[in-house]
Design a protein around this motif. Structure first.
Motif, mmCIF file in Angstrom:
data_model
loop_
_atom_site.group_PDB
_atom_site.id
_atom_site.type_symbol
_atom_site.label_atom_id
_atom_site.label_comp_id
_atom_site.label_asym_id
_atom_site.label_seq_id
_atom_site.Cartn_x
_atom_site.Cartn_y
_atom_site.Cartn_z
ATOM 1 N N ASP A 113 8.767 -4.069 -31.583
ATOM 2 C CA ASP A 113 8.961 -4.031 -30.968
ATOM 3 C C ASP A 113 8.046 -4.388 -29.009
ATOM 4 O O ASP A 113 8.895 -4.983 -28.765
ATOM 5 C CB ASP A 113 9.276 -2.213 -30.167
ATOM 6 N N HIS A 114 7.275 -4.271 -29.189
ATOM 7 C CA HIS A 114 5.707 -4.515 -28.412
ATOM 8 C C HIS A 114 6.010 -6.356 -28.533
ATOM 9 O O HIS A 114 6.301 -6.964 -28.047
ATOM 10 C CB HIS A 114 4.676 -4.165 -28.887
ATOM 11 N N ALA A 115 6.413 -7.293 -29.991
ATOM 12 C CA ALA A 115 6.334 -8.463 -29.900
ATOM 13 C C ALA A 115 7.314 -9.120 -29.389
ATOM 14 O O ALA A 115 6.897 -10.219 -28.769
ATOM 15 C CB ALA A 115 6.239 -8.451 -31.896
ATOM 16 N N ALA A 116 8.746 -8.334 -29.487
ATOM 17 C CA ALA A 116 9.771 -9.239 -29.025
ATOM 18 C C ALA A 116 10.018 -8.739 -28.174
ATOM 19 O O ALA A 116 9.913 -10.041 -26.518
ATOM 20 C CB ALA A 116 10.664 -7.863 -29.505
ATOM 21 N N ILE A 117 9.109 -8.410 -27.007
ATOM 22 C CA ILE A 117 9.528 -8.390 -25.158
ATOM 23 C C ILE A 117 7.996 -9.283 -24.678
ATOM 24 O O ILE A 117 8.037 -9.309 -24.174
ATOM 25 C CB ILE A 117 8.747 -6.520 -24.763
ATOM 26 N N ALA A 118 6.668 -8.804 -25.612
ATOM 27 C CA ALA A 118 6.310 -10.200 -25.364
ATOM 28 C C ALA A 118 6.556 -12.040 -25.498
ATOM 29 O O ALA A 118 6.312 -12.473 -24.804
ATOM 30 C CB ALA A 118 4.629 -9.838 -26.369
ATOM 31 N N ILE A 119 7.138 -11.380 -26.339
ATOM 32 C CA ILE A 119 8.120 -13.097 -26.776
ATOM 33 C C ILE A 119 8.659 -13.321 -26.029
ATOM 34 O O ILE A 119 8.374 -14.570 -25.281
ATOM 35 C CB ILE A 119 8.785 -13.285 -28.410
ATOM 36 N N ASP A 120 9.769 -12.309 -25.370
ATOM 37 C CA ASP A 120 10.898 -12.955 -24.375
ATOM 38 C C ASP A 120 10.300 -13.362 -23.736
ATOM 39 O O ASP A 120 10.135 -13.974 -22.611
ATOM 40 C CB ASP A 120 11.763 -11.195 -24.098
ATOM 41 N N GLY A 121 9.037 -12.165 -22.875
ATOM 42 C CA GLY A 121 8.081 -12.602 -21.248
ATOM 43 C C GLY A 121 7.355 -14.002 -21.714
ATOM 44 O O GLY A 121 7.618 -14.679 -20.618
ATOM 45 N N ALA A 122 6.781 -14.070 -22.747
ATOM 46 C CA ALA A 122 6.039 -15.650 -23.095
ATOM 47 C C ALA A 122 7.390 -16.830 -22.472
ATOM 48 O O ALA A 122 7.242 -18.139 -22.135
ATOM 49 C CB ALA A 122 5.761 -15.119 -24.253
ATOM 50 N N ARG A 123 8.688 -16.222 -22.880
ATOM 51 C CA ARG A 123 9.806 -17.743 -22.978
ATOM 52 C C ARG A 123 10.060 -17.645 -22.133
ATOM 53 O O ARG A 123 10.151 -19.291 -21.158
ATOM 54 C CB ARG A 123 10.826 -17.249 -24.446
ATOM 55 N N LEU A 124 10.408 -16.959 -21.542
ATOM 56 C CA LEU A 124 10.434 -16.762 -20.056
ATOM 57 C C LEU A 124 9.822 -17.524 -19.306
ATOM 58 O O LEU A 124 9.750 -18.052 -17.975
ATOM 59 C CB LEU A 124 10.883 -15.197 -19.029
ATOM 60 N N LEU A 125 8.253 -17.164 -18.935
ATOM 61 C CA LEU A 125 7.290 -18.104 -18.167
ATOM 62 C C LEU A 125 7.479 -18.889 -18.770
ATOM 63 O O LEU A 125 6.818 -20.298 -17.564
ATOM 64 C CB LEU A 125 6.200 -17.289 -18.820
ATOM 65 N N GLU A 126 7.340 -19.473 -20.045
ATOM 66 C CA GLU A 126 6.927 -20.992 -20.341
ATOM 67 C C GLU A 126 8.553 -21.687 -19.576
ATOM 68 O O GLU A 126 8.771 -23.014 -18.561
ATOM 69 C CB GLU A 126 8.029 -21.191 -21.429
ATOM 70 N N GLU A 127 9.585 -20.765 -19.153
ATOM 71 C CA GLU A 127 11.107 -20.982 -18.734
ATOM 72 C C GLU A 127 10.644 -21.918 -17.937
ATOM 73 O O GLU A 127 11.207 -22.994 -16.674
ATOM 74 C CB GLU A 127 12.527 -19.847 -18.931
ATOM 75 N N THR A 128 10.155 -20.401 -16.615
ATOM 76 C CA THR A 128 9.722 -21.135 -15.312
ATOM 77 C C THR A 128 9.127 -22.011 -14.838
ATOM 78 O O THR A 128 9.095 -23.084 -14.259
ATOM 79 C CB THR A 128 9.499 -19.070 -14.787
ATOM 80 N N ARG A 129 7.916 -22.062 -16.156
ATOM 81 C CA ARG A 129 7.417 -23.502 -15.162
ATOM 82 C C ARG A 129 7.636 -24.756 -16.186
ATOM 83 O O ARG A 129 7.904 -25.350 -14.917
ATOM 84 C CB ARG A 129 5.915 -23.244 -16.652
ATOM 85 N N ALA A 130 8.941 -24.329 -16.919
ATOM 86 C CA ALA A 130 9.737 -26.039 -16.815
ATOM 87 C C ALA A 130 10.222 -25.912 -15.859
ATOM 88 O O ALA A 130 10.740 -27.643 -15.614
ATOM 89 C CB ALA A 130 10.043 -25.873 -18.858
ATOM 90 N N ALA A 131 11.283 -24.990 -15.499
ATOM 91 C CA ALA A 131 11.843 -25.267 -14.419
ATOM 92 C C ALA A 131 10.764 -25.924 -12.989
ATOM 93 O O ALA A 131 12.024 -26.332 -12.393
ATOM 94 C CB ALA A 131 12.691 -23.647 -13.853
ATOM 95 N N LEU A 132 10.174 -25.824 -12.922
ATOM 96 C CA LEU A 132 9.465 -25.612 -11.746
ATOM 97 C C LEU A 132 9.083 -27.214 -11.417
ATOM 98 O O LEU A 132 9.662 -27.948 -11.195
ATOM 99 C CB LEU A 132 8.184 -24.650 -11.171
ATOM 100 N N VAL A 133 8.692 -27.502 -13.147
ATOM 101 C CA VAL A 133 8.286 -28.832 -13.640
ATOM 102 C C VAL A 133 9.555 -29.709 -13.336
ATOM 103 O O VAL A 133 9.294 -31.173 -12.551
ATOM 104 C CB VAL A 133 7.841 -29.223 -14.684
ATOM 105 N N ASP A 134 10.970 -29.592 -14.000
ATOM 106 C CA ASP A 134 11.959 -30.332 -13.763
ATOM 107 C C ASP A 134 11.953 -30.403 -11.930
ATOM 108 O O ASP A 134 12.704 -30.839 -11.722
ATOM 109 C CB ASP A 134 13.057 -29.143 -14.586
ATOM 110 N N LEU A 135 12.637 -29.193 -11.347
ATOM 111 C CA LEU A 135 12.740 -29.009 -9.303
ATOM 112 C C LEU A 135 12.298 -30.486 -8.902
ATOM 113 O O LEU A 135 12.463 -30.987 -8.031
ATOM 114 C CB LEU A 135 12.480 -27.983 -9.006
ATOM 115 N N ASN A 136 10.524 -30.201 -9.576
ATOM 116 C CA ASN A 136 10.149 -31.649 -8.418
ATOM 117 C C ASN A 136 10.031 -32.528 -9.234
ATOM 118 O O ASN A 136 10.196 -33.210 -8.322
ATOM 119 C CB ASN A 136 8.607 -30.825 -8.569
#
Length: 634
Positions: A227-250
């Motif tokens: 359960d802890h791992a699933a939350i951490a995985i989702d958080g890390a994935r969202l963070l990566e997607e956010t970073r990628a989105a910022l890079v893509d936006l620029n």
């Protein structure tokens, strides 16, 4: 009552109780708790007191187990809190996954831990991270939903455990999964789902290489970690997607700016070239202007690979592979430092345009180059409209030649004015495009006719081509491939001939039309051929049946073998079919051993090909055998 014996007092039980309490306080091993009872027994404690001490020992052991469970639970909770804290501090998805499986291995003390993630597109779950694994096949295994223990966990969202996986019949065993588990040497496996709300994103596993029963506490512990791992995985994935989105936006902002500038420049060049064509400019003018705009060399080829013009560059052969790649992708493609773009009108290939001296072509210039191919297509279409006028004249002559009307001398003179010599031997080709519009197929046939000094047009709803040829069958196959390439779809071509003079062409046309119908009926779509190529079907369809030729084409290798070696394989083959392909009856008829029959048939197979005994070939061979008997006489 005996005198001199003191009644036992409570001191034995009291001493034993104090000893048990001391052992509990010390956290002694379970076997140490038997010592107070043994001491009292040695001291002669009565049975009643020994019973009390035994009962107290049992209670002390239960207390010890409870305290041990609490200590284990406390350690597990502490480890879970530490894990949650560690996972929260990680930002990289791979680091999160490695931390999860490593912490699971430490908490459960198993040989191997691993984690699989669900692939929604493929509909399965695949191995993502392992800790303690040594088998490469195990680290790359994929499990379909419901397959194996992990696939069942991923499908049902419920934890599953087994003490010995290979012997557990609850699971859907597959060769791939069982082989991977065997390579890793795993026996006991526990898998729990990784949940995000109601969605399952993967499975977390703990496994041992020896049989083992996982307790309910261990299942609960691994589930909590999951359960802890699933939350951490989702958080890390969202963070990566956010970073990628910022890079893509620029990147998108810069791309939009660059693209706008490229579009403006491409539109200006497109307008300049289009205006040049509409004012009557030819291919030379377009090539020169484009070479100036792109600062390179330009070559323009037609669909057949013939050079139309070039500017600021030396002649080069037509880049056929690159043209095919450009046509398939709809984009310009590089080839050995040269950029090539197919010139298309819809799916039809009109030609190609090549740019030399610009191996490092930027996206903006590539877009401009691709737009130039559109202008070149406009130029080629204008040229084709002029050519179609001439084709119409040729088509009218073709119709008169095939309609059995008109004076032969007049027809010959008209053909001569168009550069066609009807005194030569000509073949007639009737073409049918399975999906191409008729006008496109007709245009392609007209181009082919011009290169062959022939005529092309529509006759009786078919595209017909008349051209000099002594080999109608092979030429029909070549023409089918050529027209299919130009039309962008399969084209079937029936042929007949050769014929000499206007009088023989109508009959050749009728035979070519029958041949086309037979090719399509026999499933030879996209191919070409003449009546002689159709085997016994050709014998039936031909106006002048060449029975001897059919026999030679079908049985020639066997006849030549018999003639050269004075053997009689033809008789063996005839007897074999006459006896219903029975070896026993054939050897009886021929008065030879069955092995002799087998050897002769093997020789026949080597001469006629491995499919000689297949139903389509046997029909032709049997017909040829009968015709051979008829032509040989009694």
């Amino acid at each position: 009552m005996l005198t001199g014996v003191t009644a036992p007092g409570p001191r034995h039980s009291a001493t034993a109780l104090r000893g048990l309490l001391d052992l509990l306080a010390q956290g002694a091993a379970a076997e140490e708790f038997e010592r107070p009872a043994a001491t009292a027994r040695e001291a002669g404690a009565p049975a009643a007191e020994l019973a009390e001490i035994t009962e107290a020992t049992a209670v002390a052991l239960r207390i010890r187990r409870t305290l041990g469970q609490h200590r284990v639970r406390e350690a597990q909770l502490t480890a879970l809190f530490d894990t949650a804290s560690d996972l929260a501090a990680l930002r990289d998805l791979d680091a999160v996954l490695r931390a999860i499986v490593h912490r699971a291995k430490l908490l459960l003390g198993t040989d191997v831990t691993y984690l699989s993630l669900n692939d929604d597109a493929a509909g399965d779950t695949y191995m993502r991270v392992t800790d303690g694994s040594v088998a490469e096949a195990f680290q790359r295994v994929r499990l379909g939903m419901g397959e194996g223990l992990g696939g069942l966990v991923a499908q049902t969202a419920r934890p599953y455990a087994t003490g010995d996986y290979a012997a557990d019949t609850r699971f859907h065993h597959t060769t791939t999964i069982d082989s991977a588990v065997l390579d890793e040497g795993l026996r006991a496996i526990l898998g729990v789902p990784l949940r995000l709300g109601s969605r399952i994103i993967g499975v977390l596993y703990a496994a041992d290489r020896a049989p083992r029963e996982f307790t309910a506490g261990e299942v609960a512990l691994l589930s909590s970690l999951a359960d802890h791992a699933a939350i951490a995985i989702d958080g890390a994935r969202l963070l990566e997607e956010t970073r990628a989105a910022l890079v893509d936006l620029n990147a998108a902002s810069e791309t939009i700016r660059t693209h706008s500038e490229a579009m403006r420049r491409a539109e200006e060049a497109h307008d300049q070239l289009t205006d040049l064509v509409l004012r009557g400019g030819g291919a030379d003018d377009v090539a020169a202007a484009l070479a100036e705009i792109l600062d390179g060399g330009i070559l323009i080829h037609d669909a057949d690979g013939a050079e139309l013009t070039r500017a600021r560059t030396a002649p080069q052969p037509p880049p056929t592979p690159a043209v095919a790649a450009s046509r398939a992708r709809g984009r310009a493609v590089p080839l050995n430092g040269t950029w090539v773009c197919a010139v298309l009108a819809g799916p039809e290939l009109l030609g190609s345009i090549a740019l030399t001296g610009r191996a490092d072509l930027a996206d903006a210039d590539r877009l401009l180059f691709e737009r130039a191919s559109v202008v070149t297509a406009l130029l080629m279409l204008l040229r084709r409209s002029v050519a179609e006028t001439e084709d119409r004249v040729r088509g009218e002559l073709l119709g008169d030649l095939l309609s059995r009307t008109g004076d032969p001398g007049t027809l010959t003179a008209r053909a001569r004015r168009l550069g066609v010599d009807l005194g030569r031997r000509h073949s007639v080709f009737v073409a049918h495009g399975e999906a191409a519009p008729r006008h496109r197929l007709l245009a392609a046939a007209a181009r082919s006719a011009q290169t062959r000094d022939g005529l092309a047009g529509l006759h009786h709803d078919h595209v017909v081509l008349v051209a000099p040829s002594d080999t109608p069958g092979p030429d029909a196959r070549t023409l089918a491939a050529e027209l299919g390439q130009a039309a962008g779809c399969p084209v079937t071509v029936g042929a007949a001939g050769p014929a000499t003079g206007p009088a023989e062409l109508p009959g050749a046309h009728d035979e070519a039309a029958r041949c086309l119908s037979a090719l399509r009926a026999l499933g030879h779509t996209g191919s070409g051929g003449a009546i002689a190529d159709l085997g016994f079907i050709g014998v039936l369809l031909g106006d002048q049946a060449d029975l001897g030729g059919y026999v030679r084409r079908t049985l020639g290798p066997v006849l030549d073998y018999d003639a050269a070696r004075s053997t009689d394989l033809v008789t063996t083959l005839d007897a074999y079919f006459a006896q219903g392909a029975s070896l026993t009856r054939t050897k009886t008829l021929l008065h030879v051993h069955v092995n002799t029959v087998v050897q002769r048939l093997e020789r026949i197979g080597r001469l006629l090909g491995p499919d000689w005994n297949e139903p389509p070939r046997t029909l032709e061979i049997q017909l040829a055998l009968r015709l051979h008997r008829l032509t040989q006489g009694p």
